[in-house]
Design an enzyme around this catalytic site. Structure first.
Site, mmCIF file in Angstrom:
data_model
loop_
_atom_site.group_PDB
_atom_site.id
_atom_site.type_symbol
_atom_site.label_atom_id
_atom_site.label_comp_id
_atom_site.label_asym_id
_atom_site.label_seq_id
_atom_site.Cartn_x
_atom_site.Cartn_y
_atom_site.Cartn_z
ATOM 1 N N ASP A 250 1.096 -1.267 -0.079
ATOM 2 C CA ASP A 250 -0.133 -0.224 0.273
ATOM 3 C C ASP A 250 0.966 1.319 0.154
ATOM 4 O OD1 ASP A 250 0.883 -0.270 2.368
ATOM 5 O OD2 ASP A 250 -1.057 -1.308 3.287
ATOM 6 N N HIS B 168 -7.388 -4.768 11.092
ATOM 7 C CA HIS B 168 -7.354 -5.119 9.396
ATOM 8 C C HIS B 168 -5.663 -5.674 9.080
ATOM 9 C CE1 HIS B 168 -4.947 -0.561 10.308
ATOM 10 N NE2 HIS B 168 -4.121 -1.567 9.811
HETATM 11 C C1 F6R Z 1 1.507 -1.800 6.120
HETATM 12 C C2 F6R Z 1 -0.134 -1.820 6.178
HETATM 13 C C3 F6R Z 1 -0.756 -2.688 7.398
HETATM 14 C C4 F6R Z 1 0.196 -2.626 8.878
HETATM 15 C C5 F6R Z 1 -0.656 -1.977 10.306
HETATM 16 C C6 F6R Z 1 -0.330 -2.365 11.500
HETATM 17 O O1 F6R Z 1 1.779 -1.792 5.159
HETATM 18 O O2 F6R Z 1 -0.257 -2.357 5.574
HETATM 19 O O3 F6R Z 1 -1.739 -2.891 8.008
HETATM 20 O O4 F6R Z 1 0.690 -3.543 8.517
HETATM 21 O O5 F6R Z 1 -1.572 -0.671 10.132
HETATM 22 O O6 F6R Z 1 0.812 -1.165 12.073
HETATM 23 P P1 F6R Z 1 2.411 -1.185 12.876
HETATM 24 O O7 F6R Z 1 3.618 -2.304 11.879
HETATM 25 O O8 F6R Z 1 2.744 0.267 12.294
HETATM 26 O O9 F6R Z 1 1.689 -1.556 13.906
#
Ligand code: F6R
Length: 272
Positions: free
Chosen positions: A67, A138
Site C-alpha cells: 500500500d 486490518h
Molecule cells: C502497512 C500496512 C498496515 C500495517 C498495520 C500495522 O503496509 O499495510 O496494515 O501493517 O497497520 O501497523 P504497525 O506495524 O505500524 O503496527
C-alpha cells in the site's frame, strides 16, 4: 494456520526473517510482498544483516508493496516508498527495476490499480506476502467492512488507523485520509502469507484473527481461508489466544517433524 510464538519482538523478527531468507535461497527469483509500519522493522534489519554478513542475495528478487498513502510524494519521509528505501532497499542488493510500490500520486487510480494487479500477475504472482496487523484487525489498508474479495483500490482510513499512524506524522491532521491498497482478494492469492503481530496492543486483534469468525469486520480473519499462513507472534500478542498451549505443542511437533521425521512423533518414540 501455523502459529509461532516467540518470546519477544527481536526473536519474532529473526524467525520471520529466517522464513523469508529460506525462500530467497531456495528460489532466488522469488516474488515478495512487503509491508511497512512499525511491525516489520526488525525483520528488515535482520534481512539487511543477512545480506551484509551472510551474502543473502536479493539481486533477482521482485517485490510488491501492499500500500501507499494517496497524495504523498516518494520523497516525503512518511511515504511508504521512502520507508522502504530507508529501512530495506538501501541496505540490500535489490535491482531497483524489480521494486513495485503503489503510486500515491497516480491521477487515474482505477487504471493504476488495474495495472498494479496486472504487474503482479505478469511477475508470476506473489510467493510470500509479509503482513502486519492493525489493532482493528486490518491487513494492508483493508479496514473493517472491506470486501473479502477486494482487489487493489483506493480506501479511506478509519479514525482508529488515522490515530494509530499519527505517531509517524506528528499529528492526526497530517495523516492522509486515503490510501491505495492491495485488496483482501489480492492478498489471498499469494502462495504463502506471513502475518506478524507484536505487543499487547495487538493481542485482541490476533485473537479475533486466529480464533474468531471469518468476517469483513476483521479483514485479517480471511486468512483462515488460505491454505498456507504462518503467524509469528511475541508472547504479549499471543496472550489472549485461548488455545495458545495447543499452538505451542503443534509448533514443537512441527519442529521435530522437520528435524527428525515422522517416527519421532509416533507413540512410544518419546524416550527413544
Ligand atoms: C502497512 C500496512 C498496515 C500495517 C498495520 C500495522 O503496509 O499495510 O496494515 O501493517 O497497520 O501497523 P504497525 O506495524 O505500524 O503496527
Amino acid at each position: 494456520m501455523r502459529i509461532i510464538i516467540e518470546p519477544d519482538y527481536e526473536a519474532g523478527s529473526r524467525r520471520a526473517a529466517q522464513l523469508i531468507a529460506h525462500l530467497v535461497r531456495q528460489k532466488p527469483d522469488c516474488v515478495l510482498g512487503l509491508a511497512t509500519g512499525g511491525t516489520p522493522l526488525g525483520v528488515y534489519r535482520e534481512l539487511a544483516r543477512m545480506h551484509r554478513e551472510e551474502g543473502l542475495d536479493f539481486s533477482r528478487v521482485t517485490t510488491f508493496n501492499l500500500d501507499e498513502y494517496v497524495g504523498l510524494d516518494p520523497t516525503h519521509p512518511q511515504s511508504y516508498r521512502f520507508f522502504m528505501q530507508q529501512h530495506l532497499f538501501d541496505h540490500i542488493n535489490i535491482d531497483p527495476s524489480r521494486i513495485n510500490i503503489p503510486d500515491g500520486r497516480a491521477l487515474d487510480f482505477e487504471r493504476f490499480c488495474r495495472s498494479y494487479e496486472e504487474r503482479i500477475r505478469e511477475a508470476g504472482g506473489i510467493d510470500l506476502q509479509l503482513l502486519g496487523l492493525g489493532r482493528d484487525g486490518h491487513i494492508a489498508f483493508n479496514e473493517p467492512g472491506s470486501s473479502l474479495g477486494s482487489r487493489t483500490r483506493l480506501k479511506m482510513l478509519t479514525p482508529e488507523t488515522i490515530r494509530d499512524n499519527a505517531r509517524f506524522f506528528g499529528s492526526e491532521e497530517l495523516v492522509p485520509r486515503l490510501a491505495v491498497t492491495m485488496g483482501v482478494g489480492t492478498i489471498l492469492e499469494a502462495r504463502r502469507c506471513l502475518l506478524l503481530a507484536f505487543g499487547e496492543a495487538k493481542a485482541d486483534a490476533v485473537q479475533r484473527t486466529v480464533e474468531g469468525p471469518v468476517t469483513a469486520q476483521v479483514t485479517a480473519s480471511a486468512l483462515q481461508l488460505h491454505r498456507d499462513v504462518v503467524v509469528v507472534l511475541d508472547e504479549a500478542a499471543a496472550s489472549r489466544l485461548e488455545r495458545r498451549e495447543y499452538y505451542r505443542q503443534m509448533e514443537q511437533a512441527q519442529m521435530r517433524l522437520e528435524q527428525e521425521g515422522i517416527r519421532a512423533l509416533l507413540p512410544g518414540s518419546e524416550r527413544s
